[in-house]
Every structure is written in structure tokens, then in C-alpha cells.
Write a protein that holds these residues in place. Structure first.
Motif, short mmCIF file in Angstrom:
data_model
loop_
_atom_site.label_atom_id
_atom_site.label_comp_id
_atom_site.label_asym_id
_atom_site.label_seq_id
_atom_site.Cartn_x
_atom_site.Cartn_y
_atom_site.Cartn_z
N CYS A 49 9.52 -0.38 4.43
CA CYS A 49 10.11 -0.20 2.58
C CYS A 49 11.08 0.78 2.65
CB CYS A 49 9.03 0.46 2.05
SG CYS A 49 9.24 0.44 -0.60
N SER B 126 11.85 2.93 -0.09
CA SER B 126 11.52 4.31 -0.18
C SER B 126 10.75 5.18 1.01
CB SER B 126 9.73 4.21 -1.30
OG SER B 126 9.11 3.73 -0.93
N HIS C 288 2.60 1.66 3.81
CA HIS C 288 2.43 1.39 1.78
C HIS C 288 1.93 0.70 2.00
CE1 HIS C 288 6.15 2.80 1.10
NE2 HIS C 288 6.36 1.46 0.16
N GLU C 289 2.74 -0.45 1.96
CA GLU C 289 2.86 -1.39 2.30
C GLU C 289 1.70 -2.89 3.47
OE1 GLU C 289 5.92 -3.82 1.10
OE2 GLU C 289 7.39 -1.91 0.64
N ASP D 292 4.41 -4.47 -2.64
CA ASP D 292 5.74 -4.15 -3.77
C ASP D 292 6.72 -5.01 -3.91
OD1 ASP D 292 4.90 -1.09 -2.68
OD2 ASP D 292 6.91 -0.63 -2.33
ZN LIG Z 1 7.07 0.10 -0.96
#
Ligand SMILES: [Zn+2]
Ligand SMILES: [Zn+2]
Length: 341
Positions: free
Chosen positions: A44, A46, A61-62, A146
Motif C-alpha cells: 500500500c 500508505s 495492513h492488507e 483497501d
Molecule cells: Zn492501505
């Protein structure tokens, strides 16, 4: 827990764009917790600060995976496959009670940001943030996070701002922008025109493959691009670029009653109150991640649009190749990049 090793391999982001593989002790699930054997975790944008500056937690986080151990008080069966929601919400605060689990007031943490995430062999999670997704590969199931989650929530925010959306302008054709495009087509309908801006031809080609109308802003303004597609304005704009110039130009390209939905974190925005906001009744709205209770509808959409959505995933690497995966991802010429285990 006999088949679970006492330590596991996880990535360590040490800073200066360097990632190492280290051993960590395998945690035991406590009350209300599950231990997940990670199957896939998508990269990601981020994660840029973690990649550049380093972090002490395992990012990711995915994540999706399979439950291999369950703590006291849990009801999820060992062997259940599913996806991990980023925010470890409390479930009892005013926001959570109303379903705004992405706006939890007493959040226990963010997976992959201040709690160990999915770039390791195992991840310890609260059962409340584990969403079972049977019948999909680990990689396909990451689309629920996401891509469909954040993208779909942004479209919900658009619908809240105006009910008669005929066109959407997506600023930035990175993975989140492509997710917004896909969810606009799936939720609002194929007839809705979705324009996407970017400067990277690879991304614009991928957007076109997914049914989007590309605008290369390295070659001209957004207005010029819209004109080339036969229009002057868009009903809604969704910013995934995080760039001030894109937001302001996108806002100015809105029709009356239009709304700019900001999804990408980053820079600011400067607007004039009378010509930009009051006279045309335009608005600027935030859209942060998504509600946990949006996942069942997205699971049904994933079933219905599996091969269409899977086109967003363009590269796959093993955990050992995570350095290569990040180098490639931040070079910009990818869709969604996956770490598979
Ligand atoms: Zn993300
Ligand atoms: Zn809460």
C-alpha cells in the motif's frame, strides 16, 4: 499449537528503503484473539513512511490468511480463511455502536502500523476484526480491504453528497484510484463515466482496461482531458493522489453541486469560498478506510466480479522477495503488488 513453530519469519523495515527478514517469537492468542497464518498481504502507498523511515513493528495492513489457533472465548473455527481489518476497533464506543468502526474512539491500534501486521508468517488479531471469506484465494481476499473497502466507502460518500451521479473524476490512478474506479462501475453502474488522471502511462493503461477514461496530466490540464472525452465537468471528484494541485484542479473541474471526496492523505487544499463553494454549492468531504460492516456486501460483489477485480493485482512476490516488491511498487509502474506465502 503443536504444529505452530515457537518463532516465525517476519520482515523488518529498518529505514532508508531497506527491509530485512528476522525471527520473532510466535505469539499465543489470548482471550478473544486468533492467530492467523498469513496467506497474502498487499502493498500500500500508505507504507511509504515505514519503507523510508523504518519501524519497530511488522508492517502490512492488507492481510488475509487462515486461523491456526484460537484463544478463549472465540467462536471462529480453526481453518477459517479470511481478511484482517486494519483498525482494531473497540466495538462499544459511540462510533462503533453506530457501525462507524473506522471512527472508533477507543481504538486498540492499527494493524501493521502500531501492531504487528501481515508481512510475516503469522499475525495475532482480535476475532472482532477478522472477516471470514471462504472460497477465495488469499490473494483474491485482499481485494476486500483497501481496493473494495476503501474504494467502496469513497463511493458511498459520493452517493451521500449527490444522488444523481453520472460521472466521477478520479485523481490518481494508483491502486486506490483503480479501486475507486472499479467500485464506481460496480456500485453506481457501468453507464457512469469514470475519468482517471495520472502521469504514469502504465497506470492509465490499466485504468482503461478496467473501463476508465484516462487523462494524462503530464500532457495537459484536467479540463483539457475532460474536453477530449466530450465533457466540461464531472459530478464528483475523488482524490487519491494526496496532491494539493490535483485537489484544487479537480475541485474546479466539478459541476454545480459537485463534491470532492478526499481519500489520499498528504498535502492541503486552498479554495475560494464564494466562487468555489457557495455559488456552485460544491463541497469537500473526507473518506477514511471503511466500516467493517461494509464487508459482507463487498464479499458478494467480489463473488460477482472476481475476474474483473483481479486485474488490479499485477505483481506477486514471496516473503523473501519483499525488498524487490517494494522497490518495484514505489517506482510507480504497477497495480496492486502482493506478498504471497
Ligand atoms: Zn492501505
Ligand atoms: Zn469503538
Amino acid at each position: 499449537m503443536s504444529s505452530i513453530p515457537s518463532s516465525y519469519r517476519a520482515s523488518s523495515f529498518v529505514g532508508a528503503k531497506k527491509i530485512k527478514i528476522i525471527d520473532k517469537p510466535t505469539p499465543q492468542p489470548g482471550a478473544g484473539q486468533l492467530l492467523i497464518k498469513v496467506g497474502a498481504n498487499a502493498l500500500c502507498g500508505s507504507e511509504r513512511p515505514q519503507f523510508f523511515d523504518g519501524t519497530t513493528v511488522t508492517p502490512g495492513h492488507e492481510a488475509t490468511g487462515v486461523v491456526v489457533a484460537a484463544g478463549p472465548g472465540t467462536r471462529t473455527a480453526i481453518g477459517t480463511a479470511g481478511a484482517v481489518f486494519l483498525m482494531d476497533f473497540c466495538g462499544t464506543c459511540r462510533s462503533c455502536k453506530l457501525g462507524f468502526t473506522h471512527q472508533c474512539l477507543q481504538k486498540r491500534g492499527d494493524m501493521g502500523f502500531n501492531k504487528d501486521g501481515g508481512y510475516g508468517q503469522y499475525e495475532l488479531v482480535h476475532e472482532s476484526i477478522f472477516f471470514p471469506a471462504p472460497g477465495f484465494t488469499a490473494t483474491e481476499a485482499t481485494l476486500l480491504l483497501d481496493i473494495m473497502g476503501t474504494g467502496g466507502h469513497a463511493i458511498e460518500r459520493c452517493q451521500l453528497m449527490r444522488p444523481d451521479i453520472e460521472s466521477v473524476l478520479v485523481l490518481g490512478a494508483g491502486p486506490i484510484g483503480l479501486g475507486v474506479l472499479a467500485m464506481a462501475k460496480i456500485i453506481l453502474g457501468q453507464q457512469v463515466k469514470v475519468y482517471l488522471t495520472d502521469i504514469v502511462p502504465y497506470r492509465l493503461e490499466l485504468a482503461e482496461k478496467l473501463g476508465g477514461l484516462p487523462i494524462n496530466v503530464a500532457k495537459g490540464s484536467i479540463k483539457d482531458g475532460l474536453k477530449a472525452h466530450g465533457t466540461d465537468a464531472a459530478d464528483i471528484a475523488v482524490d487519491t493522489s494526496g496532491k494539493q494541485a490535483a485537489r484544487e484542479e479537480g475541485h474546479r473541474a466539478l459541476a454545480q453541486r459537485g463534491s470532492l471526496i478526499c481519500v489520499g492523505h498528504g498535502e492541503g487544499i486552498a479554495l475560494k469560498i464564494s466562487p468555489d463553494i457557495i455559488a456552485p454549492e460544491r463541497s469537500v468531504v473526507g473518506s477514511e478506510y471503511f466500516r467493517f460492516d461494509e464487508m459482507p456486501a463487498n464479499l458478494r460483489r467480489l463473488t460477482a466480479h472476481r475476474s474483473y477485480l483481479s486485474q488490479i493485482i499485477t505483481h506477486r512476490f514471496g516473503l523473501d522477495e519483499i525488498q524487490k516488491a517494494f522497490d518495484l511498487f514505489f517506482a510507480g509502474e504497477t497495480g496492486k503488488v502482493m506478498i504471497e506465502q
